[in-house]
Design a protein around this motif. Structure first.
Motif, PDB file in Angstrom:
ATOM      1  N   GLY A 181      45.569  16.329  -1.260  1.00  0.00           N
ATOM      2  CA  GLY A 181      45.011  16.683  -2.562  1.00  0.00           C
ATOM      3  C   GLY A 181      45.503  18.032  -3.045  1.00  0.00           C
ATOM      4  O   GLY A 181      45.726  18.231  -4.247  1.00  0.00           O
ATOM      5  N   THR A 228      41.316  13.584  -5.825  1.00  0.00           N
ATOM      6  CA  THR A 228      41.323  14.284  -4.544  1.00  0.00           C
ATOM      7  C   THR A 228      40.082  13.867  -3.765  1.00  0.00           C
ATOM      8  O   THR A 228      39.012  13.691  -4.334  1.00  0.00           O
ATOM      9  CB  THR A 228      41.339  15.809  -4.732  1.00  0.00           C
ATOM     10  OG1 THR A 228      40.232  16.209  -5.550  1.00  0.00           O
ATOM     11  CG2 THR A 228      42.636  16.260  -5.381  1.00  0.00           C
ATOM     12  N   SER A 282      39.079  17.416  -0.161  1.00  0.00           N
ATOM     13  CA  SER A 282      40.180  18.354  -0.348  1.00  0.00           C
ATOM     14  C   SER A 282      39.689  19.788  -0.492  1.00  0.00           C
ATOM     15  O   SER A 282      38.568  20.041  -0.916  1.00  0.00           O
ATOM     16  CB  SER A 282      41.009  17.965  -1.575  1.00  0.00           C
ATOM     17  OG  SER A 282      42.190  18.743  -1.637  1.00  0.00           O
TER      18      SER A 282
END
Length: 405
Positions: A300, A320, A323
């Protein structure tokens, strides 16, 4: 046809990556037909390796080897003098025992209580064997934190808590008063240091200071000065410490080699991430729109950095999961954007999935209002399993597919 570029996280290598990418592809395509899944495997080319075969790992000291080899039959005590021989365990061999005490300062007390046998009814008016120690603990608490000032605050609170501990009685049945005093002193020291560790105190005393304070507390609680621990086997070390020490030393190289990619991948990316971003940018440039980037953990961060560094009009969605991008930005460590600079206008819609049990997942909405949507998912797994459980969670795929262009 929407192309979904999946970017893996730290420590992922083949054959694990193919298995992971296959699971992600199956999870997404089960909910939506016509998706093109494009795995981006950066770990093989850009991931960290021990280039010299682990030459940076210290060798196992010979003295430790001897001490560990003798440990099963030797008394496992916190000091070499307890073994009654100059050839007893080196002081450093007690590290595992203290680590266990920091994790549970009452562990030795519980082990002693468990070995005390069944409770017996005492004659009316008799003094319980733990009573003298309770009185001394109360008196110690009245002195405040001064008797253990080198350790930091918390002694008075720890002494008060230990004085009322229900296991003192059973432990006193199993140990003599002097041995019980030493055990209590270790519990107090461990409690104060454990509280400091929990508070992320940057100053933690060295072992020599810890041992000096422990001896002082033991004497205040009724143990004679000097050599007070001779003959007292540390219950905690006997049960777990020596075995843990052997296992840790024996497996240090294996553990480091197995785990190093997870940490070293991050360090390598932060110092030499340009090549990873350039390769991802080239991959995306060859895809027709619409494109979605889905990145896990460091993946991410790579996706976010790549999008920040320059427009990629094909990309319509950034996802993401677990992350650390928001944390790196807030801490001033994100390579392509320094706090408090805002996200560039060309960054697409950003969905950030996190698990409250995943200690490596962070929130972005508070840092980039109106630009990030944070959504919590729950794997019902503890950390660190929660960090790897996103891709077996059907809810994750539903959230992604709902936003795919």
């Amino acid at each position: 046809m929407t192309a979904v570029v999946f970017i893996h996280g730290t420590g992922v290598r083949e054959p694990g990556f193919s298995k992971l990418a296959g699971r992600v592809a199956a999870g997404l395509t089960a909910l939506r037909d016509g998706l093109r899944i494009v795995p981006y495997y950066w770990g093989g080319t850009h991931g960290a390796t021990l280039a010299a075969g682990g030459a940076s790992l210290p060798p196992q000291p010979a003295a430790v080897s001897r001490g560990l080899a003798e440990a099963p039959s030797a008394p496992c005590a916190l000091h070499a003098s307890e073994a009654g021989s100059p050839a007893g365990p080196a002081p450093d061999d007690t590290t595992a025992g203290w680590a266990a005490l920091y994790a549970d300062p009452d562990a030795e007390l519980a082990l002693a209580a468990a070995g005390g046998g069944p409770a017996v009814e005492r004659p009316p008016g008799s003094v319980p064997p733990e009573q003298p120690l309770r009185v001394r603990l109360t008196a110690l608490a009245a002195q405040g934190d001064a008797p253990a000032a080198e350790l930091g605050p918390g002694l008075a609170r720890a002494a008060t808590g230990l004085a009322g501990h229900p296991l003192l009685g059973p432990a006193a049945e199993a140990l003599g008063p002097e041995d019980l005093a030493v055990l209590a002193a270790r519990a107090l020291t461990a409690r104060v240091i454990a509280d400091a560790l929990d508070a992320d105190d940057p100053l933690v005393p060295v072992g020599d200071t810890r041992d000096t304070v422990t001896g002082r507390l033991a004497q205040a609680l009724g143990a004679p000065p000097g050599g007070t621990e001779r003959g007292l086997r540390s219950l905690l070390l006997r049960a777990a410490g020596s075995a843990a020490s052997r296992a840790v030393v024996r497996r240090r190289r294996a553990l480091t080699e197995a785990a190093h990619p997870a940490a070293a991948d991050v360090l390598r990316y932060l110092s030499r991430g340009a090549a990873v971003r350039a390769e991802l940018r080239s991959l995306i440039s060859g895809l027709e729109e619409p494109v979605a980037l889905v990145g896990h953990s460091l993946g991410g961060i790579i996706a976010l950095d790549t999008l920040i560094s320059g427009p990629l009009p094909q990309v319509k969605l950034l996802v993401t999961a677990g992350s650390q991008g928001p944390f790196l930005y807030e801490s001033g460590s994100l390579p392509t954007l320094e706090h408090p600079a805002p996200l560039p206008p060309h960054l697409p819609e950003w969905l950030n999935l996190y698990d409250r049990r995943d200690l490596l997942s962070y929130l972005g909405a508070g840092l980039f209002p109106g630009r990030v949507t944070d959504i919590a998912v729950d794997s019902r797994q503890p950390f660190p399993a929660s960090h790897s459980a996103y891709w077996t969670n059907p809810v994750v795929y539903r959230h992604i597919v709902d936003l795919l262009p």
